[in-house]
Motif scaffolding. Structure first.
Motif, PDB file in Angstrom:
ATOM      1  N   LYS A 250      -4.437 -14.967   7.564  1.00 15.51           N
ATOM      2  CA  LYS A 250      -3.946 -16.342   7.357  1.00 15.51           C
ATOM      3  C   LYS A 250      -4.772 -17.138   6.336  1.00 15.51           C
ATOM      4  O   LYS A 250      -4.675 -18.374   6.275  1.00 15.51           O
ATOM      5  CB  LYS A 250      -3.884 -17.107   8.684  1.00 15.51           C
ATOM      6  N   LYS A 251      -5.527 -16.418   5.502  1.00 16.53           N
ATOM      7  CA  LYS A 251      -6.368 -17.104   4.525  1.00 16.53           C
ATOM      8  C   LYS A 251      -5.812 -17.018   3.109  1.00 16.53           C
ATOM      9  O   LYS A 251      -5.896 -17.978   2.339  1.00 16.53           O
ATOM     10  CB  LYS A 251      -7.787 -16.522   4.553  1.00 16.53           C
ATOM     11  N   SER A 252      -5.230 -15.873   2.748  1.00 24.99           N
ATOM     12  CA  SER A 252      -4.707 -15.670   1.397  1.00 24.99           C
ATOM     13  C   SER A 252      -3.558 -14.658   1.481  1.00 24.99           C
ATOM     14  O   SER A 252      -3.268 -14.120   2.557  1.00 24.99           O
ATOM     15  CB  SER A 252      -5.806 -15.147   0.460  1.00 24.99           C
ATOM     16  N   MET A 253      -2.927 -14.380   0.358  1.00 24.98           N
ATOM     17  CA  MET A 253      -1.836 -13.405   0.346  1.00 24.98           C
ATOM     18  C   MET A 253      -1.960 -12.504  -0.875  1.00 24.98           C
ATOM     19  O   MET A 253      -2.317 -12.958  -1.966  1.00 24.98           O
ATOM     20  CB  MET A 253      -0.467 -14.107   0.324  1.00 24.98           C
ATOM     21  N   SER A 254      -1.678 -11.222  -0.682  1.00 24.66           N
ATOM     22  CA  SER A 254      -1.764 -10.264  -1.777  1.00 24.66           C
ATOM     23  C   SER A 254      -0.551  -9.348  -1.758  1.00 24.66           C
ATOM     24  O   SER A 254       0.146  -9.232  -0.750  1.00 24.66           O
ATOM     25  CB  SER A 254      -3.057  -9.435  -1.674  1.00 24.66           C
ATOM     26  N   GLU A 255      -0.296  -8.668  -2.888  1.00 24.59           N
ATOM     27  CA  GLU A 255       0.877  -7.811  -3.004  1.00 24.59           C
ATOM     28  C   GLU A 255       0.698  -6.501  -2.235  1.00 24.59           C
ATOM     29  O   GLU A 255      -0.414  -6.010  -2.059  1.00 24.59           O
ATOM     30  CB  GLU A 255       1.157  -7.497  -4.483  1.00 24.59           C
ATOM     31  N   ILE A 256       1.836  -5.952  -1.808  1.00 26.25           N
ATOM     32  CA  ILE A 256       1.896  -4.639  -1.161  1.00 26.25           C
ATOM     33  C   ILE A 256       2.565  -3.684  -2.135  1.00 26.25           C
ATOM     34  O   ILE A 256       3.569  -4.036  -2.773  1.00 26.25           O
ATOM     35  CB  ILE A 256       2.721  -4.702   0.146  1.00 26.25           C
ATOM     36  N   TYR A 257       2.037  -2.473  -2.247  1.00 21.18           N
ATOM     37  CA  TYR A 257       2.632  -1.500  -3.170  1.00 21.18           C
ATOM     38  C   TYR A 257       3.827  -0.814  -2.528  1.00 21.18           C
ATOM     39  O   TYR A 257       3.755  -0.288  -1.413  1.00 21.18           O
ATOM     40  CB  TYR A 257       1.605  -0.444  -3.572  1.00 21.18           C
ATOM     41  N   ASP A 313      -2.864   0.763   5.258  1.00 17.93           N
ATOM     42  CA  ASP A 313      -3.925   0.325   4.346  1.00 17.93           C
ATOM     43  C   ASP A 313      -4.145   1.376   3.267  1.00 17.93           C
ATOM     44  O   ASP A 313      -4.217   2.581   3.559  1.00 17.93           O
ATOM     45  CB  ASP A 313      -5.230   0.095   5.108  1.00 17.93           C
ATOM     46  N   GLY A 314      -4.247   0.934   2.003  1.00 12.71           N
ATOM     47  CA  GLY A 314      -4.548   1.825   0.896  1.00 12.71           C
ATOM     48  C   GLY A 314      -5.943   1.567   0.370  1.00 12.71           C
ATOM     49  O   GLY A 314      -6.665   0.707   0.893  1.00 12.71           O
ATOM     50  N   GLU A 315      -6.327   2.289  -0.671  1.00 16.48           N
ATOM     51  CA  GLU A 315      -7.670   2.118  -1.219  1.00 16.48           C
ATOM     52  C   GLU A 315      -7.830   0.761  -1.894  1.00 16.48           C
ATOM     53  O   GLU A 315      -8.836   0.074  -1.695  1.00 16.48           O
ATOM     54  CB  GLU A 315      -7.962   3.235  -2.228  1.00 16.48           C
ATOM     55  N   ALA A 316      -6.827   0.370  -2.693  1.00 15.17           N
ATOM     56  CA  ALA A 316      -6.926  -0.896  -3.416  1.00 15.17           C
ATOM     57  C   ALA A 316      -6.094  -2.002  -2.766  1.00 15.17           C
ATOM     58  O   ALA A 316      -6.450  -3.180  -2.855  1.00 15.17           O
ATOM     59  CB  ALA A 316      -6.474  -0.710  -4.865  1.00 15.17           C
ATOM     60  N   MET A 317      -4.995  -1.617  -2.126  1.00 12.54           N
ATOM     61  CA  MET A 317      -4.109  -2.592  -1.488  1.00 12.54           C
ATOM     62  C   MET A 317      -3.301  -1.905  -0.404  1.00 12.54           C
ATOM     63  O   MET A 317      -3.257  -0.667  -0.336  1.00 12.54           O
ATOM     64  CB  MET A 317      -3.169  -3.211  -2.529  1.00 12.54           C
ATOM     65  N   ARG A 318      -2.676  -2.680   0.432  1.00 13.46           N
ATOM     66  CA  ARG A 318      -1.781  -2.114   1.431  1.00 13.46           C
ATOM     67  C   ARG A 318      -0.540  -1.557   0.739  1.00 13.46           C
ATOM     68  O   ARG A 318      -0.161  -2.005  -0.351  1.00 13.46           O
ATOM     69  CB  ARG A 318      -1.391  -3.185   2.453  1.00 13.46           C
ATOM     70  N   LYS A 319       0.083  -0.573   1.396  1.00 12.11           N
ATOM     71  CA  LYS A 319       1.259   0.035   0.792  1.00 12.11           C
ATOM     72  C   LYS A 319       2.269   0.404   1.869  1.00 12.11           C
ATOM     73  O   LYS A 319       1.934   0.507   3.064  1.00 12.11           O
ATOM     74  CB  LYS A 319       0.870   1.271  -0.009  1.00 12.11           C
TER      75      LYS A 319
END
Length: 328
Positions: A250-257, A313-319
């Protein structure tokens, strides 16, 4: 002899009248069937009462109904936008209840779309939920009401050019998803509200694509939601694409592959587009027709492939990783 002649004449008259009655009944049934078919052809454009006074400067609201898959309708509400900011903007996919009624769920509340006599009436299923219908309009207006069907396109000089607009909420985090064509480019803008450290606000160029839907769900059950925006290419192929995002505590948002289906050798055999995406419990679901060699784009013969994805969970981002594949 005369009696026989009279009897034959009477029989002929009776037969003639019987045949005539049957013909008239068939004609009546045919007309009634045509009228019923026309009455329940819900696809088209509907407008509010003041649309006929638009040349006098009156504001108006339109409802565009297009067909979706699986007994569903795309509902798009737009208003006049040439003289001021749009009054009402709303997009949803409505599921069929019966021939006259469709409904959509917004935050657990039902909005009904009822069709009668070339009209559509929009209302909340429960009276205590009517306030929801004001959320998508400004100035105290509401999308509730009755709209009349017209047999032409809406006034393109006045109508709001927003292609898609949706506001979603889950676990105290809000998402605004909008698509608009401007300066010859079609864009997708995604922004958040309610994140504790850094709000997300990003615009993507999606030329050649259109947004079909947006959904939220907590796929990995970590207490923070994921956002999914589904698009498809414009044209006969209708190739689908997924824009996916994960909220981080709930702090930030990032892209999923999400690996494009055409590049995913696990599932792409016989793939030629026409994707459908939806969230099913804690998975992302995808379905598309399978094409065999020699099939035309309009006539696949290989059945249907259904794919479910898990969020990992991935190495750089969730996928999103393929979890199950079913063909039928």
């Amino acid at each position: 002899m005369k009696e026989i002649f009279k009897l034959s004449y009477l029989i002929a008259i009776v037969l003639f009248l019987t045949i005539s009655c049957k013909d008239e009944r068939k004609k009546t049934e045919k007309v009634l069937t045509q009228e019923a078919t026309e009455e329940f052809n819900v696809i088209g454009n509907y407008v509010s009462e003041d649309y006929s006074k638009r040349s006098e400067g009156y504001d108006w609201v339109s409802v565009a109904i297009t067909e979706a898959n699986n007994n569903q309708l795309n509902i798009s509400i737009r208003s006049r936008a040439d003289k001021k900011k749009p009054t009402c903007t709303f997009d949803a996919v409505a599921k069929k209840v019966d021939d006259k009624v469709y409904q959509t769920q917004i935050n657990g509340k039902s909005i009904l779309f009822e069709f009668t006599n070339a009209q559509i009436s929009i209302s909340a299923e429960k009276e205590e939920h009517e306030s929801l219908l004001y959320f998508y309009c400004s100035g105290g207006a509401s999308i509730a009401g009755t709209y009349q069907k017209i047999n032409e396109q809406m006034d393109q000089n006045q109508i709001d050019k927003t292609k898609f607009n949706s506001v979603l909420n889950l676990q105290d985090v809000g998402f605004s998803v909008s698509s608009i064509e401007k300066d010859g480019k079609n864009t997708l803008t995604i922004s958040t509200f309610g994140l504790q450290e850094s709000e997300y606000n990003q615009t993507f160029i999606i030329d050649g694509k259109e947004v079909t839907n947006a959904e939220v769900e907590d796929l990995n059950s970590d207490g923070s939601p994921e956002l999914f925006v589904f698009t498809r290419s414009v044209g006969s192929g209708s190739y689908g694409k997924v824009y996916a995002f994960s909220v981080n505590n709930k702090k930030s948002m990032s892209e999923i592959y999400f690996q494009p289906t055409s590049e995913n050798s696990v599932i792409n055999k016989g793939y030629m587009g026409h994707d459908e995406f939806s969230l099913v419990e804690n998975t992302l679901g995808q379905r598309f027709p399978i094409y065999k060699e020699g099939d035309t784009n309009a006539a696949p013969t290989g059945g249907t492939r259904q794919v479910s994805y898990k969020l990992v969970d991935g190495e750089a981002m969730r996928k999103l990783k393929v979890d199950k594949i079913t063909e039928y």
